[in-house]
Write a protein that holds these residues in place. Structure first.
Motif, PDB file in Angstrom:
ATOM      1  N   PHE A 167     -31.409   2.921 -41.915  1.00 24.45           N
ATOM      2  CA  PHE A 167     -31.846   4.264 -42.290  1.00 24.45           C
ATOM      3  C   PHE A 167     -32.273   5.061 -41.065  1.00 24.45           C
ATOM      4  CE2 PHE A 167     -35.257   7.197 -43.557  1.00 24.45           C
ATOM      5  CZ  PHE A 167     -34.563   7.978 -44.466  1.00 24.45           C
TER       6      PHE A 167
ATOM      7  N   TYR B 120     -23.248   2.367 -47.808  1.00 30.70           N
ATOM      8  CA  TYR B 120     -23.121   0.920 -47.606  1.00 30.70           C
ATOM      9  C   TYR B 120     -24.376   0.295 -47.030  1.00 30.70           C
ATOM     10  CZ  TYR B 120     -18.215   1.703 -48.557  1.00 30.70           C
ATOM     11  OH  TYR B 120     -17.042   2.043 -49.162  1.00 30.70           O
ATOM     12  N   GLY B 121     -25.484   1.026 -47.060  1.00 28.29           N
ATOM     13  CA  GLY B 121     -26.770   0.420 -46.736  1.00 28.29           C
ATOM     14  C   GLY B 121     -26.996   0.138 -45.269  1.00 28.29           C
ATOM     15  N   THR B 122     -26.523   0.961 -44.398  1.00 27.20           N
ATOM     16  CA  THR B 122     -26.780   0.768 -42.971  1.00 27.20           C
ATOM     17  C   THR B 122     -28.210   1.174 -42.625  1.00 27.20           C
ATOM     18  OG1 THR B 122     -25.899   2.957 -42.497  1.00 27.20           O
ATOM     19  CG2 THR B 122     -24.346   1.116 -42.376  1.00 27.20           C
TER      20      THR B 122
ATOM     21  N   HIS C 113     -23.787  -2.801 -38.561  1.00 28.47           N
ATOM     22  CA  HIS C 113     -23.527  -3.091 -39.969  1.00 28.47           C
ATOM     23  C   HIS C 113     -22.382  -4.083 -40.109  1.00 28.47           C
ATOM     24  CE1 HIS C 113     -23.394  -2.440 -44.274  1.00 28.47           C
ATOM     25  NE2 HIS C 113     -22.082  -2.156 -44.186  1.00 28.47           N
TER      26      HIS C 113
END
Length: 483
Positions: free
Chosen positions: A367, A363-365, A444
């Motif tokens: 890195f 979910y693109g939190t 997030h």
């Protein structure tokens, strides 16, 4: 406890004999591999009408008898001369050296003890020395007082042969007696077959000691008895069964009773039984021992902080178990099993956290936070696995294994504090990974609230339900049966 008698081959007079002390069992040999046994000629044909006598081969010299220990070792005894030995008296020159040795020992004994039926002498050959060198080791056994002695002064640091430092420094004759009595029982255990009279008093006293130890362990949390109540009951049951046997099994009975007595006497020596200021409670002096290890140290303060304070509880537990530098297996094993259980759950927790980090990455939190939490989780898994391997039940099976382990890991300056930090570090790393993961999740969620609330509701529901169901399934499978 054994003194070596060095007999000159050229001048076989008594004055040429040299006596070197040793202790019981120093020359007892064990062969753990059949490859060490020297090759012998073998046969394939069994002769007609083969029958076996009790002793095969050359006859023994007069008054000598061969015995087989219940565990299989062979030894020899001459009751008339009062000699017991592992050396075959049929070897050339053995009996002559033995006779010279006994004559020398008898000449140094008081007149009242000079008869063979008032003492017993162990004679042997020191490791690495040939019989031709004329060196024998010895100790004299005093059955009346359950002790051993020598016919000359013995320095335990330099004179004892075979196993130095088996005897420790002593502060009084009473303390010395406590140190020598276990060695007496060790002799009885190793050579149990030749005694004409069984020591009924020792067996009755042993039963009384175990009954008292059983009650003590059941009623006193600080009992210093070396065996648990369950072990005491098992040994008492065996004692009762042995009483029903006839004299044909007396050597077995004598050997294992002597082994138990040796263990109890060693414990009494450690706890100063019968001396001034005895140790009657295993927690005696606990506060002083705890304070000795809590000196100021920046490294240990940082270590405790790194472990989120969890190491302090483990440190207190370890100090209690090792108080007085004596460990009791019945107390250590539950502690160790509790630690192993925590390390196993840390592994499961680390794997679970790693899986959740993977979902989080979809979910693109952040890195950076993903890498940090994954690193903490992986470190917790690796360290927990290493701790489980290093502290297996097989490696720490006996009290001596446990004592050796703690001796090696205990810090000279900081005691058990470094070990307690090591024990709790895997849990702390998993805690850090969980905190970073939670912080990344909160970050997030906060960012998603600004974009699409509806989509966030579905995503949050799935993210919360799936881990919860997995956690419940794992707990149901591996956790305590509380549902």
């Amino acid at each position: 406890m054994v003194t070596q008698l060095i007999t000159s081959r050229t001048f076989p007079n008594i004055a040429s004999l040299k006596l070197i002390p040793t202790i019981p069992g120093s020359n007892r040999k064990y062969e753990n591999s059949l490859e060490r046994v020297p090759p012998v000629k073998t046969e394939t044909t069994i002769p007609t009408l083969t029958r076996f006598s009790s002793h095969e081969g050359l006859p023994l010299p007069r008054d000598w008898v061969e015995y087989v220990h219940p565990e299989g070792n062979i030894y020899y005894s001459n009751i008339q001369a009062g000699i017991v030995t592992n050396i075959d008296p049929r070897r050339d020159g053995v009996t002559a050296d033995f006779n010279d040795a006994i004559e020398k020992i008898q000449s140094r004994l008081p007149t009242s003890d000079s008869k063979p039926d008032t003492f017993e002498v162990y004679l042997g050959i020191p490791d690495g020395l040939p019989l031709s060198q004329g060196t024998l080791e010895y100790y004299v056994v005093d059955y009346d007082h359950r002790s051993i002695f020598w016919i000359e002064d013995v320095d335990i640091l330099t004179d004892l042969v075979g196993s130095p430092m088996m005897l420790d420094r002593f502060e009084s004759r009473g303390h010395l007696r406590l140190g020598l009595e276990p060695e007496f029982w060790l002799h009885v255990e190793y050579y149990p077959c030749h005694q004409p009279i069984y020591d009924q008093k020792a067996e009755k006293e042993l039963a009384a000691v175990f009954r008292h130890g059983c009650v003590d362990d059941m009623t006193a949390p600080g009992s210093v008895f070396p065996y648990s109540a369950d072990e005491c009951l098992r040994y008492l049951t065996l004692l009762e069964r042995f009483r029903e046997d006839d004299g044909s099994t007396e050597s077995y009975r004598r050997s294992w009773i002597a082994r138990l007595w040796a263990s109890i006497c060693r414990s009494r020596l450690i706890n100063r039984h019968g001396l001034s200021h005895p140790r009657v409670d295993r927690l005696q002096g606990f506060d002083a021992y705890l304070s000795q290890q809590t000196g100021k140290s920046l490294a240990l303060i940082l270590g405790d902080a790194l472990c989120l304070g969890m190491s302090k509880r483990t440190f207190t537990q370890l100090t209690e178990l090792w108080n007085g530098r004596i460990v009791y297996q019945r107390h250590w094993q539950p502690f160790l099993e509790g630690q192993r259980s925590e390390w196993r759950w840390t592994v499961f927790g680390g794997l679970y956290l790693t899986m959740m980090i993977a979902f989080q990455g979809i979910y693109g939190t952040s890195f950076i936070l993903l890498v940090a939490s994954a690193s903490f989780a992986g470190s917790a898994i690796v360290l927990s696995t290493l701790m489980l391997h290093a502290h297996s039940a097989e490696r720490l099976k006996t009290a001596s294994d446990i004592s050796s382990y703690i001796f090696m890991t205990e810090s000279f300056t900081d005691g058990l504090r470094p070990l307690s930090i090591t024990f709790t570090l895997p849990k702390a790393l998993l805690g850090y990974g969980t905190l970073v993961f939670t912080g990344n999740s909160v970050h997030h969620v906060a960012s998603q609230l600004q974009q699409g609330p509806a989509e966030l509701l579905y995503t949050t529901t799935a993210a919360a339900a799936i881990p919860l169901l997995i956690a419940l399934a794992v707990y149901r499978a591996y956790g305590p049966a509380t549902f």
